[in-house]
Motif scaffolding. Sequence first.
Motif, mmCIF file in Angstrom:
data_model
loop_
_atom_site.group_PDB
_atom_site.id
_atom_site.type_symbol
_atom_site.label_atom_id
_atom_site.label_comp_id
_atom_site.label_asym_id
_atom_site.label_seq_id
_atom_site.Cartn_x
_atom_site.Cartn_y
_atom_site.Cartn_z
ATOM 1 N N ARG A 275 -5.856 30.489 37.798
ATOM 2 C CA ARG A 275 -5.063 29.406 37.224
ATOM 3 C C ARG A 275 -5.314 28.077 37.907
ATOM 4 N NH1 ARG A 275 1.078 31.308 36.362
ATOM 5 N NH2 ARG A 275 1.082 29.418 35.097
ATOM 6 N N ARG A 276 -5.532 28.121 39.215
ATOM 7 C CA ARG A 276 -5.713 26.873 39.951
ATOM 8 C C ARG A 276 -7.143 26.362 39.918
ATOM 9 N NH1 ARG A 276 -1.100 26.183 43.130
ATOM 10 N NH2 ARG A 276 0.141 28.068 43.059
ATOM 11 N N SER B 260 6.562 26.241 29.143
ATOM 12 C CA SER B 260 6.358 25.082 30.008
ATOM 13 C C SER B 260 7.550 24.130 30.012
ATOM 14 C CB SER B 260 5.075 24.347 29.611
ATOM 15 O OG SER B 260 5.063 24.127 28.233
ATOM 16 N N GLY C 178 2.737 25.415 36.307
ATOM 17 C CA GLY C 178 3.661 24.348 35.945
ATOM 18 C C GLY C 178 4.824 24.287 36.918
ATOM 19 N N GLY C 179 5.829 23.517 36.576
ATOM 20 C CA GLY C 179 6.929 23.273 37.502
ATOM 21 C C GLY C 179 7.999 24.351 37.523
ATOM 22 N N THR D 199 5.492 32.055 36.765
ATOM 23 C CA THR D 199 5.288 30.621 36.918
ATOM 24 C C THR D 199 4.798 30.082 35.582
ATOM 25 O OG1 THR D 199 4.652 30.984 39.200
ATOM 26 C CG2 THR D 199 4.126 28.838 38.267
ATOM 27 N N SER D 200 5.483 29.077 35.072
ATOM 28 C CA SER D 200 5.140 28.563 33.747
ATOM 29 C C SER D 200 3.755 27.931 33.745
ATOM 30 C CB SER D 200 6.168 27.517 33.325
ATOM 31 O OG SER D 200 6.064 26.385 34.157
ATOM 32 N N TRP D 201 3.180 27.814 32.562
ATOM 33 C CA TRP D 201 1.967 27.012 32.409
ATOM 34 C C TRP D 201 2.388 25.548 32.517
ATOM 35 C CZ3 TRP D 201 -2.168 28.725 28.338
ATOM 36 C CH2 TRP D 201 -2.500 30.064 28.562
ATOM 37 N N LYS D 202 1.422 24.712 32.875
ATOM 38 C CA LYS D 202 1.726 23.289 33.005
ATOM 39 C C LYS D 202 2.097 22.709 31.647
ATOM 40 C CE LYS D 202 0.263 19.933 36.188
ATOM 41 N NZ LYS D 202 -0.682 19.937 37.308
ATOM 42 N N ALA D 203 1.364 23.111 30.627
ATOM 43 C CA ALA D 203 1.639 22.662 29.269
ATOM 44 C C ALA D 203 0.989 23.664 28.333
ATOM 45 C CB ALA D 203 1.038 21.267 29.027
ATOM 46 N N SER E 171 -2.763 26.037 34.230
ATOM 47 C CA SER E 171 -2.522 25.751 35.641
ATOM 48 C C SER E 171 -1.017 25.771 35.912
ATOM 49 C CB SER E 171 -3.163 24.426 36.053
ATOM 50 O OG SER E 171 -2.791 23.417 35.174
ATOM 51 N N ASP F 140 -2.643 24.676 28.848
ATOM 52 C CA ASP F 140 -3.055 24.397 30.221
ATOM 53 C C ASP F 140 -2.446 25.435 31.173
ATOM 54 O OD1 ASP F 140 -3.702 23.488 32.690
ATOM 55 O OD2 ASP F 140 -2.842 21.475 32.449
#
Length: 827
Positions: free
Chosen positions: A82-83, A269, A192-193, A181-185, A190, A188
């Motif tokens: 993911r990163r 996200s 998310g928050g 852990t959510s996706w950034k969007a 990576s 995407d």
Amino acid sequence: MGFFTIILLLPFVFKFIHASAARDTITPSQPLTTGETVISAGGVFELGFFNSSSAAAPQSRQYLGIWFHNIPGQRIVWVANRRNPITGSAGSLTLTADGNLLLHSRTGNGVDAEASWSTNTSRIQNPCVTLLDSGNLVLAGSDSKGSNITSWQSFDYPSDTFLAGMRLGWDLTRMIEKGLTSWKADGDPSPGGFTYRMCRTAAPELMVWNGSSIEYRTGPWGGGKSWSGIPQMRTDSHFNFYFVNEPDQISYYYEAVNKSVTTLSALDSFGELKRLMWVGSGWMQYSKLPEDPCDDYGVCGAFGVCSIYNPQELCKCLDGFVPLSPSAWTLRDYSGGCVRRKELGCTPGGSGSGVGDGFRNVSGVKPPYTVNATVAAGVGQDECGNICLRNCSCVAYGVVGGICISWAGELMDIKEFTIGARGMDLFVRLTASELDSSGSKSSNSSKKHIIVIIIPLVLVSVLLFSFAICIMRRKKKSGVEVVSVKASKGKGMELPIFDMSTIAFATNNFSNENKLGEGGFGPVYKGRLGDGQEIAVKRLSRYSVQGLDEFKNEVMLIAKLQHRNLVRLLGCCIQGDERMLIYEYMQNKSLDAFIFDTAKCKTLDWPKRFEIILGIARGLLYLHQDSRLKIVHRDLKVSNVLLDKEMNPKISDFGMARIVRGDQMQESTVKVVGTYGYMSPEYAMHGIFSVKSDVFSFGVIVLEILTGKKNRVFDSNQPHISLVGHAWTMWTEGRPLELVDGAIGHVYSESEILRCMQVGLLCVQEGSDDRPTMASVVLMLGSEGMLLPQPKRPGFYPKEGAKFRNLSSPEHLSTVNEITVTMLQGR
Ligand SMILES: *[C@@H]1O[C@H](CO)[C@@H](O)[C@H](O)[C@H]1NC(C)=O
Ligand SMILES: *[C@@H]1O[C@H](CO)[C@@H](O)[C@H](O)[C@H]1NC(C)=O
Ligand SMILES: *[C@@H]1O[C@H](CO)[C@@H](O)[C@H](O)[C@H]1NC(C)=O
Ligand SMILES: *[C@@H]1O[C@H](CO)[C@@H](O)[C@H](O)[C@H]1NC(C)=O
Ligand SMILES: *[C@@H]1O[C@H](CO)[C@@H](O)[C@H](O)[C@H]1NC(C)=O
Ligand SMILES: *[C@@H]1O[C@H](CO)[C@@H](O)[C@H](O)[C@H]1NC(C)=O
Ligand SMILES: *[C@@H]1O[C@H](CO)[C@@H](O)[C@H](O)[C@H]1NC(C)=O
Ligand SMILES: *[C@@H]1O[C@H](CO)[C@@H](O)[C@H](O)[C@H]1NC(C)=O
């Protein structure tokens, strides 16, 4: 010619080779590179490389991931790197001979020196990576003694998706935390928050975090198969949920009752946890968390209680507590919370023995946040109280899931459930004098649930009363405080505001010929705009004196609701005292004009009726959970289901409840709106509404569509038996088909009709907990052969020996007739 044929066939040939070569393992001699995939033995999941791009990062990047093999749309359930997306044109996943799984980018002829991702494992012999049908990717081999070991598995490192059989929580021997852990969007992967993790307090609970702030908590495990903050899990018939709290692990997992159902739960996200089910043509949202405003962590601050059943004031203080800042509180800023009105007999570290303190039973709530709580297992209610009383730090106690919990510090995030949903009994410590004084206060306030039963006499006095209030309020108008409705997270959208003259012209100056009918909120007119578009204009009664801004806000909320089974709002018109709503016009008027009409009912054959039932269910599901707001319609009935040219059903009058709600700036009244015969017992009798009261109304509609009879005036010879009661009797006697409307014709699927009848009866069950959610209803209606629960006794059905309240007798109903009744409830 032959050459071209070969070229055309090539893709198929490749596909064939590919399929026959499908494997479910990666070994040191068989790496995986871009273009290849690994498919689990039963063909459920697929591991491979996928390209991803989003609006924020339009450049396509390559990831290694797992998705459903047999479901179109490549729903990704796990991502390795993911990163670190693969930088080169292709990726390669290799397994070293000593058991380390490495992901590299390919550049030119070789691979990048540094791996984009790795399992960091080694020291096993004969390693092999296998993709299982559960979606778990397992790296196993044998250790030095020759016994088989699993050295790594993807289920230990979840992405944003929680699959059946996977465990969230903690592996305490290896100290691995397993959270989402959510996706950034969208698009995407990576990180998310938002995260969804098990909080290791004395009474562990799952929580959604936005970075380092809590967004939502499930509450500690409530015993049985539910989290204490999600009581509806208790009656979920599609899933089993499990919680394990042992020295080596704290974990939570689930399984579908029907193992062949494809389902997942994912943290999106935006921080929302959604459970999805595959229903053949697409993913259906089965449930969503957070569900309502009271699920937002700590909305009411310390010692505050959140209740969505009192929409005027989301928050109140616990008995014996007062707002820290009364002025902020009246402005609906509840974040400051509440403070004790009178100090306790003993304070932590201070003097006093606790003598003179006592406890107030706050029943039916979600347990407060357990971060500063201590627990004692195997302790009953009474001993739990003694433990708390003896310890001056303890401010509250209660038994949750068989565990005695003592809270210290502040009580945060208490949510009130419906009476039926049975939350915990929380015992809050108060000083003795407070217990006496608020004791009498509470018996006063309990009167708020006493309702005014609609008999014509009362109705008349109620109308007079509301009229008086209106007049009083008019006088006070300048003092009315306009509070803007906090809309969804998105930007507000523009809604056309029509000119009064335009509407007057379109409706022929509101002529009687243009009048379509009279609703509870005022007359409805047909109109035609200059461009030929036909419209329906609802002219709100002048009695509604809500603030202008608030009206606009409410209208905006409704305007955001867009679904093929909801009537669309085209705009509004505000001029002087006039408030009007402009809707799209429905050629075929309302459903009641068909099913209760001896001639027109013949035009509705069974397939059409079934489609209509499904359409209403989908529209209602959208209101309840697919739109960003949770909306309880509160006045669902066949006359509020409109039909367009193609006879597609569209729910109308949705959101009117909100407008009515805005009307009650006066704190002393709470209106119960709804139509007799469609109202659930807890709503009609206690004013408690929830999505489950809509489900009840939906059930009545289903039965009415099936039978062509009205619930309220079913059989004038037996006024005490409603359609609902009659259907229940026929069902228990095993002859439900005798009830079916003869006008349906002879061509119908008996099993489909029985399924609908069963779903209808499930929806009108007396206990709101027992009734299914609309998600469940849509699922049950759409799945042939699914095993449905047996319905229990419906609401408003006379209990043996009990004196029937004669609530549904037609006498007073004829007074109320078709009009939506509005009751005022004293509190
Ligand atoms: C992803 O994109 C790259 C280059 O843009 C391409 O070579 C590769 O085949 C694509 N991979 C997949 C799985 O579509
Ligand atoms: C493997 O180790 C590297 C370096 O210590 C670390 O950055 C990476 O996150 C680890 N990978 C996994 C899957 O734990
Ligand atoms: C170890 O795993 C292999 C391959 O999965 C299997 O054939 C073998 O029987 C297993 N041995 C033991 C001791 O479980
Ligand atoms: C999450 O936190 C960030 C930064 O703290 C904030 O900007 C954002 O609005 C929060 N999102 C939600 C949904 O609360
Ligand atoms: C707390 O109050 C509720 C509702 O009044 C009641 O059902 C329950 O039994 C009470 N609990 C105890 C332990 O007294
Ligand atoms: C009193 O309660 C606090 C907080 O719950 C706890 O930390 C403390 O150990 C308790 N003291 C005794 C003597 O039980
Ligand atoms: C828990 O205790 C800590 C430290 O005393 C305090 O800062 C925090 O506000 C408390 N939280 C709650 C919810 O009581
Ligand atoms: C289980 O689900 C499958 C697929 O949705 C369905 O075909 C089957 O009838 C269901 N079985 C039961 C017992 O509900």
